[in-house]
Design a protein around this motif. Structure first.
Motif, PDB file in Angstrom:
ATOM      1  N   GLY A 190       0.820  -1.209   0.000  1.00  0.00           N
ATOM      2  CA  GLY A 190       0.000   0.000   0.000  1.00  0.00           C
ATOM      3  C   GLY A 190       0.849   1.250   0.000  1.00  0.00           C
ATOM      4  N   ARG A 191       1.897   1.259   0.831  1.00  0.00           N
ATOM      5  CA  ARG A 191       2.785   2.424   0.875  1.00  0.00           C
ATOM      6  C   ARG A 191       3.533   2.590  -0.439  1.00  0.00           C
ATOM      7  N   ALA A 192       3.974   1.465  -1.007  1.00  0.00           N
ATOM      8  CA  ALA A 192       4.681   1.530  -2.290  1.00  0.00           C
ATOM      9  C   ALA A 192       3.764   2.060  -3.383  1.00  0.00           C
ATOM     10  N   ALA A 193       2.498   1.628  -3.371  1.00  0.00           N
ATOM     11  CA  ALA A 193       1.539   2.102  -4.377  1.00  0.00           C
ATOM     12  C   ALA A 193       1.334   3.603  -4.258  1.00  0.00           C
ATOM     13  N   ARG A 194       1.252   4.106  -3.026  1.00  0.00           N
ATOM     14  CA  ARG A 194       1.084   5.552  -2.841  1.00  0.00           C
ATOM     15  C   ARG A 194       2.314   6.312  -3.330  1.00  0.00           C
ATOM     16  N   THR A 195       3.495   5.750  -3.086  1.00  0.00           N
ATOM     17  CA  THR A 195       4.725   6.379  -3.568  1.00  0.00           C
ATOM     18  C   THR A 195       4.735   6.450  -5.094  1.00  0.00           C
ATOM     19  N   LEU A 196       4.314   5.375  -5.734  1.00  0.00           N
ATOM     20  CA  LEU A 196       4.288   5.351  -7.195  1.00  0.00           C
ATOM     21  C   LEU A 196       3.222   6.294  -7.741  1.00  0.00           C
ATOM     22  N   ASP A 197       2.089   6.385  -7.049  1.00  0.00           N
ATOM     23  CA  ASP A 197       1.059   7.359  -7.443  1.00  0.00           C
ATOM     24  C   ASP A 197       1.634   8.770  -7.438  1.00  0.00           C
ATOM     25  N   GLU A 198       2.376   9.078  -6.380  1.00  0.00           N
ATOM     26  CA  GLU A 198       2.979  10.407  -6.275  1.00  0.00           C
ATOM     27  C   GLU A 198       3.996  10.628  -7.389  1.00  0.00           C
ATOM     28  N   GLU A 199       4.739   9.571  -7.732  1.00  0.00           N
ATOM     29  CA  GLU A 199       5.722   9.690  -8.814  1.00  0.00           C
ATOM     30  C   GLU A 199       5.033   9.980 -10.145  1.00  0.00           C
ATOM     31  N   VAL A 200       3.930   9.286 -10.400  1.00  0.00           N
ATOM     32  CA  VAL A 200       3.199   9.513 -11.647  1.00  0.00           C
ATOM     33  C   VAL A 200       2.588  10.911 -11.660  1.00  0.00           C
ATOM     34  N   GLN A 201       2.021  11.327 -10.537  1.00  0.00           N
ATOM     35  CA  GLN A 201       1.438  12.669 -10.468  1.00  0.00           C
ATOM     36  C   GLN A 201       2.495  13.736 -10.717  1.00  0.00           C
ATOM     37  N   ALA A 202       3.682  13.555 -10.132  1.00  0.00           N
ATOM     38  CA  ALA A 202       4.764  14.515 -10.345  1.00  0.00           C
ATOM     39  C   ALA A 202       5.184  14.529 -11.808  1.00  0.00           C
ATOM     40  N   PHE A 203       5.198  13.353 -12.435  1.00  0.00           N
ATOM     41  CA  PHE A 203       5.555  13.288 -13.853  1.00  0.00           C
ATOM     42  C   PHE A 203       4.524  14.024 -14.702  1.00  0.00           C
ATOM     43  N   ILE A 204       3.240  13.812 -14.390  1.00  0.00           N
ATOM     44  CA  ILE A 204       2.181  14.475 -15.154  1.00  0.00           C
ATOM     45  C   ILE A 204       2.260  15.990 -14.987  1.00  0.00           C
ATOM     46  N   ARG A 205       2.574  16.427 -13.747  1.00  0.00           N
ATOM     47  CA  ARG A 205       2.689  17.873 -13.495  1.00  0.00           C
ATOM     48  C   ARG A 205       4.023  18.429 -13.958  1.00  0.00           C
ATOM     49  N   LYS A 206       4.911  17.512 -14.421  1.00  0.00           N
ATOM     50  CA  LYS A 206       6.253  17.884 -14.903  1.00  0.00           C
ATOM     51  C   LYS A 206       7.070  18.553 -13.804  1.00  0.00           C
ATOM     52  N   GLU A 207       6.969  17.981 -12.597  1.00  0.00           N
ATOM     53  CA  GLU A 207       7.743  18.536 -11.476  1.00  0.00           C
ATOM     54  C   GLU A 207       9.159  17.974 -11.490  1.00  0.00           C
TER      55      GLU A 207
END
Length: 207
Positions: A190-207
């Motif tokens: 669950g924690r790993a999934a949340r970390t990956l979600d954040e990584e994808v969100q950052a990629f989409i926002r181009k952070e």
């Protein structure tokens, strides 16, 4: 019904993934695993799914698919109510399927939108490993895509670009690398999934 769907698909030389793509183009969140469940008879269909199934099959088979090809006998609508297949075929007649096919999104147009979205994100529409990632995507991937308001195909392209594999595979490896005991593995996933979600969100926002 599932056996009929499988027979039609196999007779046309199509894969479950081909049917899954057409279903998603029609707005159904059906990864390949859902097609497998449908063909085994393990998936109950909603009214919307029942209505769209002949349309989806018509797309991949490149011909109209009337309901009489899919069902026979009685169909249980609930524990108390059944309907004869012949009656259902009359209610869900071919003209309605044709109307839906005209109004629904054309699969080619859907893929154009997917390619456009990938271009916005700065990744190729079909990066290396895309086909493998898309075929292996399951419920976890489609839930993640829904949370991000992206299509399953775009999420697969992002996953292939970032990790070269599905989010589930990346998540499971991260959880195992944590050294968690079997009893605590679910929490680490669950924690790993949340970390990956954040990584994808950052990629989409181009952070």
């Amino acid at each position: 019904m599932g056996e009929r769907v499988r027979a039609l698909r196999e007779a046309a030389g199509l894969r479950q993934e081909d049917l899954s793509r057409a279903a998603r183009a029609a707005g159904l969140a059906w990864p390949r695993s859902k097609i497998a469940q449908l063909e085994r008879g393990d998936k109950a269909l909603s009214a919307e799914e029942l209505l769209l199934l002949p349309v989806v099959l018509g797309w991949v088979l490149d011909r109209p698919v009337p309901w009489r090809e899919l069902v026979d006998g009685d169909i249980a609508l609930s524990d108390q109510v059944t309907i004869a297949a012949a009656d259902l075929s009359r209610y869900m007649a071919l003209p309605l399927a044709e109307l839906l096919a005209v109004r629904a999104s054309d699969p080619g147009e859907v893929w154009e939108r997917i390619r456009g979205r990938c271009a916005e994100l700065g990744i190729p529409a079909q990066p290396p490993a895309f086909a493998e990632v898309l075929a292996a995507s399951g419920e976890a991937e489609y839930r993640a895509a829904t949370r991000l308001k992206e299509s399953g195909e775009v999420y697969a392209a992002i996953s292939a670009h970032l990790w070269g594999r599905t989010m589930s595979a990346e998540r499971d490896d991260l959880a195992e690398e944590s050294g968690a005991a079997a009893a605590g593995l679910t929490a680490h996933r669950g924690r790993a999934a949340r970390t990956l979600d954040e990584e994808v969100q950052a990629f989409i926002r181009k952070e």
